[in-house]
Design an enzyme around this catalytic site. Sequence first.
Site, PDB file in Angstrom:
ATOM      1  CG  HIS A  26      -1.839   1.173   1.283  1.00 53.71           C
ATOM      2  ND1 HIS A  26      -2.919   1.315   0.442  1.00 53.71           N
ATOM      3  CD2 HIS A  26      -1.830   2.279   2.077  1.00 53.71           C
ATOM      4  CE1 HIS A  26      -3.545   2.457   0.711  1.00 53.71           C
ATOM      5  NE2 HIS A  26      -2.905   3.058   1.696  1.00 53.71           N
ATOM      6  CE  LYS A  74      -8.504   7.478  -0.404  1.00 48.85           C
ATOM      7  NZ  LYS A  74      -8.249   6.014  -0.481  1.00 48.85           N
ATOM      8  NE  ARG A 128      -7.779   6.748   5.110  1.00 40.37           N
ATOM      9  CZ  ARG A 128      -8.564   5.705   4.851  1.00 40.37           C
ATOM     10  NH1 ARG A 128      -9.414   5.278   5.766  1.00 40.37           N
ATOM     11  NH2 ARG A 128      -8.498   5.101   3.679  1.00 40.37           N
TER      12      ARG A 128
END
Length: 283
Positions: free
Chosen positions: A122, A184, A186
């Site tokens: 990731h 995006k 978070r």
Amino acid sequence: MIVPGSASQALAAALADHAGRPLATPEFRWFPDGEECASVPDFEGQEATVVAATDSNDAFVELLQLQDAVREAGAETVTTVLPYMGYARQDRAFEEGQPVSARAVARAVSTGTDRVILVTPHEPDVADYFDVPVDVVEAAPLLADPLPAGLRDPLFLAPDASAEGLAVAVRDAYGGGETDFFEKVRDYDTGEVTVTPTDADVTARDVVVVDDIIATGSTMSEAVAAIRERDCGDVYTACVHGMLAGNARTKLAAAGVTRVVASDTIEREASDVSVAPLVADAL
């Protein structure tokens, strides 16, 4: 000899076939107190390749046991293949007093191996946390193969700017189309993710939303729902690591996903393509 963890049996078998190496048959048993004992009674040779996706805490313990077991069985050289590395998203301390979990598990894995092969981690920088040499294998281009031929003016979308490289890799392997990404954000206090749709025109176009991992499916389904409102064509989701935890598959279907494409780094129903040839080349 190829030694599979219990979560990577199909991938290990495919890797043994591609690499032309024998496949061990480990045994896994549990004691009444919940402790596991992973053993390799049929191990032969001086070189071991342990293949184990660490998609749970138990899988990490099992990997450490397999590494130790092959040493006990006579392996002089151990290579550890992490098709999926758990905790790779915890690559830094997000709050004071929190651990860098990726670093902690990388150091633990390093104690039992001479080399590590990671498949599309990731965060690429987690490779630096290991105390042994690491090779990173990029599997995103494989995700193009299961996609249907003749997608209509396809748009390959990443859920954020950092993942656009994955979308480009899949687009290039597919052989045509455009790429773009969502915005995006978070909230690390609540874990909530807000996705802002791209301005790209999706009218009557088939869309492939690409990411490295689909875990709970919440972010991906929110992204899909946003573009579904704009008269797009079919929507596909493609990821290297199809964790698909809990009701993730249902979320994606409810959002309007036509098909979920994933590799076998985590063995699930959606594992349409194998990373075994890539890993075999890296051995």
